[in-house]
Design a protein around this motif. Sequence first.
Motif, PDB file in Angstrom:
ATOM      1  N   ASP A 143       4.156  -3.752   4.403  1.00  0.00           N
ATOM      2  CA  ASP A 143       2.695  -3.749   4.327  1.00  0.00           C
ATOM      3  C   ASP A 143       2.106  -4.750   5.319  1.00  0.00           C
ATOM      4  O   ASP A 143       1.080  -4.480   5.950  1.00  0.00           O
ATOM      5  N   ASP A 144       2.761  -5.894   5.452  1.00  0.00           N
ATOM      6  CA  ASP A 144       2.296  -6.898   6.417  1.00  0.00           C
ATOM      7  C   ASP A 144       2.391  -6.393   7.854  1.00  0.00           C
ATOM      8  O   ASP A 144       1.513  -6.670   8.667  1.00  0.00           O
ATOM      9  N   ASP A 145       3.462  -5.656   8.176  1.00  0.00           N
ATOM     10  CA  ASP A 145       3.601  -5.075   9.519  1.00  0.00           C
ATOM     11  C   ASP A 145       2.449  -4.122   9.809  1.00  0.00           C
ATOM     12  O   ASP A 145       1.853  -4.157  10.886  1.00  0.00           O
ATOM     13  N   VAL A 146       2.142  -3.274   8.847  1.00  0.00           N
ATOM     14  CA  VAL A 146       1.054  -2.300   9.020  1.00  0.00           C
ATOM     15  C   VAL A 146      -0.276  -3.026   9.172  1.00  0.00           C
ATOM     16  O   VAL A 146      -1.080  -2.697  10.054  1.00  0.00           O
ATOM     17  N   ALA A 147      -0.509  -4.038   8.360  1.00  0.00           N
ATOM     18  CA  ALA A 147      -1.763  -4.806   8.443  1.00  0.00           C
ATOM     19  C   ALA A 147      -1.884  -5.493   9.805  1.00  0.00           C
ATOM     20  O   ALA A 147      -2.966  -5.525  10.395  1.00  0.00           O
ATOM     21  N   GLU A 148      -0.779  -6.037  10.311  1.00  0.00           N
ATOM     22  CA  GLU A 148      -0.806  -6.703  11.615  1.00  0.00           C
ATOM     23  C   GLU A 148      -1.074  -5.690  12.731  1.00  0.00           C
ATOM     24  O   GLU A 148      -1.850  -5.961  13.653  1.00  0.00           O
ATOM     25  N   LEU A 149      -0.452  -4.528  12.669  1.00  0.00           N
ATOM     26  CA  LEU A 149      -0.728  -3.483  13.671  1.00  0.00           C
ATOM     27  C   LEU A 149      -2.182  -3.021  13.572  1.00  0.00           C
ATOM     28  O   LEU A 149      -2.835  -2.811  14.594  1.00  0.00           O
ATOM     29  N   ASP A 150      -2.682  -2.849  12.349  1.00  0.00           N
ATOM     30  CA  ASP A 150      -4.095  -2.491  12.172  1.00  0.00           C
ATOM     31  C   ASP A 150      -4.987  -3.511  12.876  1.00  0.00           C
ATOM     32  O   ASP A 150      -5.896  -3.144  13.625  1.00  0.00           O
ATOM     33  N   ARG A 151      -4.713  -4.790  12.628  1.00  0.00           N
ATOM     34  CA  ARG A 151      -5.525  -5.859  13.216  1.00  0.00           C
ATOM     35  C   ARG A 151      -5.476  -5.808  14.743  1.00  0.00           C
ATOM     36  O   ARG A 151      -6.502  -5.887  15.403  1.00  0.00           O
ATOM     37  N   ARG A 152      -4.285  -5.660  15.291  1.00  0.00           N
ATOM     38  CA  ARG A 152      -4.140  -5.681  16.749  1.00  0.00           C
ATOM     39  C   ARG A 152      -4.780  -4.443  17.390  1.00  0.00           C
ATOM     40  O   ARG A 152      -5.411  -4.537  18.443  1.00  0.00           O
ATOM     41  N   LEU A 153      -4.629  -3.294  16.764  1.00  0.00           N
ATOM     42  CA  LEU A 153      -5.230  -2.074  17.321  1.00  0.00           C
ATOM     43  C   LEU A 153      -6.750  -2.102  17.192  1.00  0.00           C
ATOM     44  O   LEU A 153      -7.458  -1.655  18.101  1.00  0.00           O
ATOM     45  N   GLU A 154      -7.258  -2.626  16.096  1.00  0.00           N
ATOM     46  CA  GLU A 154      -8.707  -2.748  15.945  1.00  0.00           C
ATOM     47  C   GLU A 154      -9.286  -3.680  17.009  1.00  0.00           C
ATOM     48  O   GLU A 154     -10.370  -3.430  17.542  1.00  0.00           O
TER      49      GLU A 154
ATOM     50  N   TYR B 243       3.984   4.036  11.616  1.00  0.00           N
ATOM     51  CA  TYR B 243       2.661   3.407  11.509  1.00  0.00           C
ATOM     52  C   TYR B 243       1.585   4.450  11.175  1.00  0.00           C
ATOM     53  O   TYR B 243       0.759   4.227  10.278  1.00  0.00           O
ATOM     54  N   LEU B 244       1.581   5.565  11.896  1.00  0.00           N
ATOM     55  CA  LEU B 244       0.562   6.593  11.632  1.00  0.00           C
ATOM     56  C   LEU B 244       0.646   7.122  10.198  1.00  0.00           C
ATOM     57  O   LEU B 244      -0.383   7.441   9.603  1.00  0.00           O
ATOM     58  N   GLU B 245       1.848   7.205   9.649  1.00  0.00           N
ATOM     59  CA  GLU B 245       1.985   7.661   8.269  1.00  0.00           C
ATOM     60  C   GLU B 245       1.459   6.639   7.282  1.00  0.00           C
ATOM     61  O   GLU B 245       0.965   7.013   6.216  1.00  0.00           O
TER      62      GLU B 245
END
Length: 193
Positions: free
Chosen positions: A106-117, A187-189
Amino acid sequence: MLLPVKVAHGVRDGTVSLAYRRWRRQDVEPGRVFTTVAGLVRVEDVAVVDPAAITDADALAAGWPDADRLRARLAGEESFPTYRVRLAWAGEDPRIALRESADLTDDDVAELDRRLERLDRAAAHGPWTLAYLRMIGERPEVRAPDLAASVGRETAPFKIDVRKLKNLGLTTSHAVGYSLSPRGAAYLERTRR
């Protein structure tokens, strides 16, 4: 410092250990590591040299058949100094292991969300990251100019954006086009963006 594919592979296999460049001022520092198609390359040493002093052995170490051809191909203003850059292979591209890591927390996904945003907010052309990831997933190994045209972008800036996704381990480059990496697909999933 950009290295041609053949030279990058030569550094990796040990057949190339030098590069020659004409620069207005020194463009790289010893110790710098950069990513090439063959993995990581480290700058060991940089020195100004007289092009006339380049030997055939030096040329071979730079991936050229002889010194005359190397000198003829030196790009840049002839009044600029000629630099000899000693190179060494420094290991595999860390993005390879990253893009294969599909077991996202979940932390990996949140970090990718943050960086992509953050990439989306910084883009003059508006949010793009999720649209590009989905497009690459739906159209793997399609020519970059065709993908760029489909989103109304010029090829060069489009490729720069895709490289940002690759740096995060989300895409893989091919001889033609791109595909989602296992990490990108995972990530997309998982993302709720």
